[in-house]
Scaffold this motif. Sequence first.
Motif, short mmCIF file in Angstrom:
data_model
loop_
_atom_site.label_atom_id
_atom_site.label_comp_id
_atom_site.label_asym_id
_atom_site.label_seq_id
_atom_site.Cartn_x
_atom_site.Cartn_y
_atom_site.Cartn_z
N PRO A 265 0.77 -1.30 0.08
CA PRO A 265 -0.02 0.03 -0.08
C PRO A 265 0.90 1.23 -0.15
O PRO A 265 2.19 1.08 0.33
CB PRO A 265 -0.82 0.02 1.22
CG PRO A 265 0.21 -1.03 2.25
CD PRO A 265 0.93 -1.94 1.27
N LYS A 266 0.13 2.31 -0.23
CA LYS A 266 0.81 3.58 0.00
C LYS A 266 1.41 3.76 1.38
O LYS A 266 0.60 3.43 2.34
CB LYS A 266 0.13 4.87 -0.45
CG LYS A 266 -0.26 4.93 -2.03
CD LYS A 266 -1.14 6.12 -2.28
CE LYS A 266 -1.46 6.07 -3.84
NZ LYS A 266 -2.41 7.06 -3.97
N TYR A 267 2.48 4.55 1.42
CA TYR A 267 2.98 5.05 2.77
C TYR A 267 1.98 5.69 3.76
O TYR A 267 1.34 6.37 3.33
CB TYR A 267 4.11 5.91 2.75
CG TYR A 267 4.78 6.51 3.68
CD1 TYR A 267 5.41 5.47 4.83
CD2 TYR A 267 4.88 7.57 4.24
CE1 TYR A 267 5.84 6.24 6.05
CE2 TYR A 267 5.09 8.27 5.41
CZ TYR A 267 5.91 7.53 6.34
OH TYR A 267 6.31 7.83 7.41
N ASP A 268 1.85 4.95 4.93
CA ASP A 268 1.18 5.70 5.96
C ASP A 268 1.94 5.88 7.11
O ASP A 268 2.43 4.84 7.92
CB ASP A 268 -0.02 4.46 6.46
CG ASP A 268 -1.08 4.95 7.21
OD1 ASP A 268 -0.79 5.72 8.60
OD2 ASP A 268 -2.06 4.75 7.11
N LYS A 269 2.06 6.97 7.56
CA LYS A 269 2.79 7.70 8.56
C LYS A 269 2.52 6.89 10.08
O LYS A 269 3.37 6.43 10.77
CB LYS A 269 3.22 9.02 8.71
CG LYS A 269 4.08 9.60 9.73
CD LYS A 269 4.20 11.13 9.70
CE LYS A 269 5.49 11.50 10.75
NZ LYS A 269 5.48 12.98 10.67
N ALA B 171 2.82 -0.94 6.60
CA ALA B 171 2.90 0.51 6.80
C ALA B 171 3.07 1.38 5.49
O ALA B 171 3.52 2.49 5.33
CB ALA B 171 3.87 1.15 7.61
N GLY B 172 3.55 0.52 4.39
CA GLY B 172 3.72 1.06 2.88
C GLY B 172 5.17 1.43 2.88
O GLY B 172 5.61 2.23 2.12
N PRO C 291 6.70 9.54 -4.53
CA PRO C 291 6.26 10.27 -3.56
C PRO C 291 5.44 9.29 -2.31
O PRO C 291 5.29 9.89 -1.27
CB PRO C 291 5.19 11.46 -3.97
CG PRO C 291 5.91 11.62 -5.39
CD PRO C 291 6.28 10.16 -5.84
N THR C 292 4.98 8.09 -2.73
CA THR C 292 4.22 7.38 -1.59
C THR C 292 5.12 6.28 -1.39
O THR C 292 4.11 5.17 -0.81
CB THR C 292 2.78 7.05 -2.34
OG1 THR C 292 2.96 6.31 -3.53
CG2 THR C 292 2.00 8.45 -2.41
#
Length: 384
Positions: free
Chosen positions: A185-189, A221-222, A245-246
């Motif tokens: 998945p895309k990054y999740d801070k 967490a990406g 960017p992700t």
Amino acid sequence: MTELSAPFAPDWVSPPGETVLDIVEERGWTQAELALRLGYSEKHVSHLINGKVPLSVDAALRLERVLGSSADFWLAREANFQRHKARLEAAKRHATWAGWLDELPLKELMACGAVPKMRADAKNKPRLVEACLRFFGVASPDEWRNLYAGMHVAFRRSREDQSDVGAISAWLRLGEQQAEKLDGPKYDKARFEKALVAIRALTREQPQVFEPKLRSLLQDAGVLLVLVPAIPRAHVSGVARWLSPTRPLIQLSLYGKTNDKFWFSFFHEAAHILLHANSPEDKKSIFLDDPNAAHTTDPREHEANTWAGNCLIPEQHASTLAKLRTKRKAEEFAQAIGVHPGIVVGRLQHDGYIEPSWMNDLKQSFSLEASACAQPACAGSSGS
């Protein structure tokens, strides 16, 4: 692996005009008659036969009507001619670029299968240049220099004269290739911050236990994780970078091969992802870390060092840490704060509280068993 010699590759290729000429001669026509039948000037037909002008779709259709072979045949013949001509021209250029190979760690790239194993003699060098261009995904050494040497790299170099762009770029590219095979998945801070808490507890586990859990937590967490063996003269322990960017990437080399270095490098790179990606411009930075760097003037490196150190051994335990002088006390302290004893020993050595030779048997040794070009795994064993 058997070394390859250059395959037979003729340095000539005939234009489709030669086939035209063969047919015309069989029919007893002159070039003037062919020109008349095609509706072209004699000069144009001469150029067509000699490969001085490309065979167009219009010419292919005319040849189909006049000589009988299909337009597809003539266009395929032309495409084959142009392709071979381009390859011959490329080979000549590659020969002039052979000096670039001296900048690259060819032995290591051949060993892991990134480029074919062959003798780097004059005959093979154009092939090696082509293989290295394909490996790096660039059209020429100039593009390679623009892409890698021109990267905005925040690199803590204590031995700048012993580190080179060729080795570093090869190590980075091996990591890129691994990362390209990974999904997530895309990054999740927020998830990343939560994952780091769970990952800290994994420092007490054996590699065969923690590695799949580590990858899973990061993937959720990406964050991509790849392990690439160190390349001589690269002198890197890890890198934090954003492939997009992700899509953040943490790449580790196991430089040093002990768990205190591995985990500090991991949390140091994690700090860069967490703390130093507040803008699109920040995400263009590549934080490439030399494990033997004595100092750095980059405040972001100081911040990452401090964050990693405090994450593993919280600051409130600093006074207790400073008093540890025996293995038993170090083990009890590690148990109390929930990390592996080797991490405590590494910190004691780094901060100068004990000699570098003390308590090393409490550390855990790691090694990379798999090729950098495959999905690698850690193997662990106790040792000094």
